[in-house]
Design an enzyme around this catalytic site. Structure first.
Site, PDB file in Angstrom:
ATOM      1  N   GLU A  11       0.849  -1.196   0.000  1.00 18.09           N
ATOM      2  CA  GLU A  11       0.000   0.000   0.000  1.00 18.09           C
ATOM      3  C   GLU A  11       0.884   1.244   0.000  1.00 18.09           C
ATOM      4  OE1 GLU A  11      -3.326   0.289  -0.476  1.00 18.09           O
ATOM      5  OE2 GLU A  11      -2.404   2.240  -0.767  1.00 18.09           O
ATOM      6  N   LYS A  63       8.284  -1.475  -2.474  1.00 13.58           N
ATOM      7  CA  LYS A  63       7.689  -0.717  -1.375  1.00 13.58           C
ATOM      8  C   LYS A  63       8.783  -0.151  -0.467  1.00 13.58           C
ATOM      9  CE  LYS A  63       5.086   0.748   1.866  1.00 13.58           C
ATOM     10  NZ  LYS A  63       3.805   1.287   2.100  1.00 13.58           N
ATOM     11  N   CYS A  68       6.322   4.307   8.829  1.00 11.53           N
ATOM     12  CA  CYS A  68       6.943   3.615   7.691  1.00 11.53           C
ATOM     13  C   CYS A  68       8.401   3.947   7.451  1.00 11.53           C
ATOM     14  CB  CYS A  68       6.162   3.928   6.423  1.00 11.53           C
ATOM     15  SG  CYS A  68       4.626   3.022   6.363  1.00 11.53           S
TER      16      CYS A  68
HETATM   17  C1  UDX Z   1       4.716   7.302   3.721  1.00 16.22           C
HETATM   18  C2  UDX Z   1       4.704   7.223   2.186  1.00 16.22           C
HETATM   19  O1  UDX Z   1       4.539   8.550   1.657  1.00 16.22           O
HETATM   20  C3  UDX Z   1       3.593   6.316   1.719  1.00 16.22           C
HETATM   21  O2  UDX Z   1       3.641   6.173   0.299  1.00 16.22           O
HETATM   22  C4  UDX Z   1       3.765   4.962   2.376  1.00 16.22           C
HETATM   23  O3  UDX Z   1       2.692   4.120   2.012  1.00 16.22           O
HETATM   24  C5  UDX Z   1       3.823   5.101   3.875  1.00 16.22           C
HETATM   25  O4  UDX Z   1       4.839   6.005   4.259  1.00 16.22           O
HETATM   26  P1  UDX Z   1       3.286   8.593   5.556  1.00 16.22           P
HETATM   27  O5  UDX Z   1       4.378   8.182   6.489  1.00 16.22           O
HETATM   28  O6  UDX Z   1       1.882   8.312   5.945  1.00 16.22           O
HETATM   29  O7  UDX Z   1       3.502   7.908   4.122  1.00 16.22           O
HETATM   30  O8  UDX Z   1       3.385  10.175   5.299  1.00 16.22           O
HETATM   31  P2  UDX Z   1       4.329  11.115   4.400  1.00 16.22           P
HETATM   32  O9  UDX Z   1       3.486  12.155   3.792  1.00 16.22           O
HETATM   33  O10 UDX Z   1       5.182  10.335   3.486  1.00 16.22           O
HETATM   34  O11 UDX Z   1       5.239  11.840   5.490  1.00 16.22           O
HETATM   35  C6  UDX Z   1       6.206  11.153   6.261  1.00 16.22           C
HETATM   36  C7  UDX Z   1       6.961  12.128   7.139  1.00 16.22           C
HETATM   37  O12 UDX Z   1       7.841  12.933   6.358  1.00 16.22           O
HETATM   38  C8  UDX Z   1       6.081  13.106   7.906  1.00 16.22           C
HETATM   39  O13 UDX Z   1       6.566  13.277   9.220  1.00 16.22           O
HETATM   40  C9  UDX Z   1       6.195  14.391   7.125  1.00 16.22           C
HETATM   41  O14 UDX Z   1       5.968  15.529   7.897  1.00 16.22           O
HETATM   42  C10 UDX Z   1       7.648  14.306   6.667  1.00 16.22           C
HETATM   43  N1  UDX Z   1       7.917  15.112   5.477  1.00 16.22           N
HETATM   44  C11 UDX Z   1       7.323  14.812   4.292  1.00 16.22           C
HETATM   45  C12 UDX Z   1       8.797  16.192   5.558  1.00 16.22           C
HETATM   46  O15 UDX Z   1       9.338  16.470   6.624  1.00 16.22           O
HETATM   47  N2  UDX Z   1       9.040  16.913   4.432  1.00 16.22           N
HETATM   48  C13 UDX Z   1       8.468  16.645   3.226  1.00 16.22           C
HETATM   49  O16 UDX Z   1       8.763  17.348   2.252  1.00 16.22           O
HETATM   50  C14 UDX Z   1       7.569  15.557   3.159  1.00 16.22           C
END
Ligand code: UDX
Ligand code: ADP
Length: 464
Positions: free
Chosen positions: A163, A222, A278
């Site tokens: 996913e 993944k 993740c």
């Molecule tokens: C991530 C992946 O994006 C997703 O495809 C996978 O299925 C699960 O892991 P998620 O952890 O839910 O998703 O959120 P995501 O939007 O990726 O953000 C992860 C972390 O990175 C957050 O703490 C976010 O604040 C941080 N982040 C993200 C940053 O600090 N800067 C960015 O530019 C993007």
């Protein structure tokens, strides 16, 4: 392969819940039953009050409200749901191991093994078993081995279907996925199983966005996708420290490099570090696997992504202490946000936990406002970190559902989550009610620096 009319999903968490709700909503001809060993969680999915579902995701309550009781069911009767389904998703958690071989690195697949054994014991006819949880590459071989040694004489086909939804945008991501990935065997049975799952997603997604590969590529993709995404965040965060040393502005740098179409503009937001269930877990797992195969350079390369993240959290916390005259003992520090990103109530690996832990070591009093996270959850997060006895943490951690109560009398504010509502708080009122000088440490670079400085705040962002 017969057409799928009944699906079971084992695991009613952040992945299983939203994914099955969307499948049910888009496939009225399929009955979807989501099961879990956690009775409380299932009861919460069945609650009348849709604003009290166990998971907060924009748009999720509406979808659950529409499908639940029609073709979407939540139950603790795991065996029955397995028995009735032709296709079973395994969507249980795979946290980093906290003991034994691979402690702190490898993914723990005990929950996967345990539900695979239940499937093996219960199944009386052929089943397609789909790994939805993120797993170490080659886990499908374990799942297959367990299923094939049960003596039930039924045929199992194991698929990998990781996913890619991100929390906070789960429903949107599921409805409009960039791609769906399905890995399976190349023999006719494997291909038929793949085709059956492709049909499910083809109810709402164009076929060209449904990729099929072998099982191992799917499992590894993944891990690779999460590693690449996390790497971008660590790359921009590493630049943010250099920006601070050179008077460059990381937002300007991000904009300038993001307009290069080869680089792209997304995921270049410097921050106090990535969190979530993740990124860290999957990279540690990737590093562990690389080491297992003797690939030291590969392992060291990816491990650095995690190190920069830990460094970013620590230097943010240190900067707070230094700015506050090297002393935060008994000072009230207000946290805006505790969730690992906006629009979710998930706190796993949130940078807020690590920064709070650092500041409590310095004996600060942390007061938190988060629109979706309870004080109990925050306390549990700190307890799990295990730095000190829980009662000591509890004496240093407070929360309120009123942001102004949290901010009143504070020496400093740390913005830990980018919730939209923080931008529209009454900042002049906050300034009036804070100790002087009032500091804002914007860990997400989301507030208007110039406006806050005009009011009289000492503003400190990331990378500028
Ligand atoms: C991530 C992946 O994006 C997703 O495809 C996978 O299925 C699960 O892991 P998620 O952890 O839910 O998703 O959120 P995501 O939007 O990726 O953000 C992860 C972390 O990175 C957050 O703490 C976010 O604040 C941080 N982040 C993200 C940053 O600090 N800067 C960015 O530019 C993007
Ligand atoms: P994710 O983010 O991967 O969805 P969660 O922790 O939110 O992780 O959800 C995983 C769910 O799987 C939990 O609700 C947990 O109770 C459930 N679970 C774990 N092991 C089993 C099992 N053997 N049978 C049924 N449910 C399980």
């Amino acid at each position: 392969m017969k057409k799928i009319s009944k699906i079971c999903c084992i695991g009613a968490g952040y992945v299983g819940g939203p994914t099955m709700a969307v499948i049910a909503a888009k496939c009225p001809d399929i009955t979807v039953t989501v099961v879990d060993i956690n009775e409380q969680r299932i009861a919460a999915w069945n609650t009348e009050k849709l604003d009290q579902l166990p998971i907060y995701e924009p748009g999720l309550a509406e979808i659950v409200g529409e499908a639940r009781g029609k073709n979407l069911f939540f139950s603790t009767d795991i065996e029955r749901a397995i028995d009735e389904a032709q296709l079973i998703f395994i969507s249980v958690n795979t946290p980093t191991k906290t003991y034994g071989i691979g402690k702190g690195m490898a993914a723990n697949i005990r929950y996967i093994e345990s539900c695979t054994r239940t499937i093996a014991r219960v199944a009386k006819d052929d089943k397609i078993v789909v790994e939805k949880s993120t797993v170490p590459v080659r886990t499908a071989a374990t799942v297959k081995a367990i299923l094939e040694h049960t003596g039930n004489q039924v045929k199992f086909n194991v698929l990998s279907n990781p996913e890619f939804l991100a929390e906070g945008t789960a429903v949107r991501d599921l409805l409009n996925a960039d791609r769906v990935l399905i890995g399976g065997d190349s023999d006719p049975d494997g291909q038929a199983a793949i085709a059956a799952l492709v049909d499910v997603y083809a109810h709402w997604l164009p076929r060209e966005r449904i990729l099929t590969t072998n099982v191992w590529s799917s499992e590894l993709s993944k891990l690779a996708a999460n590693a690449f995404l996390a790497q971008r965040v660590s790359s921009i965060n590493a630049m943010s420290e250099l920006c601070e040393a050179t008077n460059a502005d990381v937002r300007e740098v991000a904009r300038a490099i993001g307009m290069d179409s080869r680089i792209g503009a997304k995921f270049l937001q410097a921050s106090v570090g990535f969190g979530g269930s993740c990124f860290q877990k999957d990279i540690l797992n990737l590093v562990y696997i690389a080491r297992h195969y003797g690939l030291r350079e590969v392992a060291d390369y990816w491990e650095q992504v995690i190190r920069i993240n830990a460094h970013q959290r620590e230097r943010f916390a240190k900067r707070m202490v230094t700015s506050l005259f090297n002393n935060v003992s008994d000072k009230k520090i207000a946290f805006l946000g505790w969730a690992f990103k906006k629009d979710t109530n998930d706190t796993r690996e949130s940078s807020a936990i690590y920064v709070a832990d650092f500041l409590i070591r310095e004996r600060a009093q942390i007061h938190v406002y988060d629109p979706k996270v309870s004080l109990d959850q925050m306390r549990q997060d700190l307890r799990e970190l295990g730095s000190r006895p829980a009662d000591v943490n509890d004496q240093h951690l407070f929360a309120s559902s009123d942001p102004y109560e949290v901010l009143n009398g504070a020496h400093a504010i740390a913005v830990m989550t980018e919730w939209d509502e923080f931008k529209t708080l009454d900042w002049p009122r906050i300034h009036k009610d804070m100790e002087k000088p009032p500091f804002v440490f914007d860990g997400r670079n989301v507030l208007e620096r110039r406006e806050l400085e005009a009011i009289g705040f000492q503003y400190s962002g990331i990378g500028a």
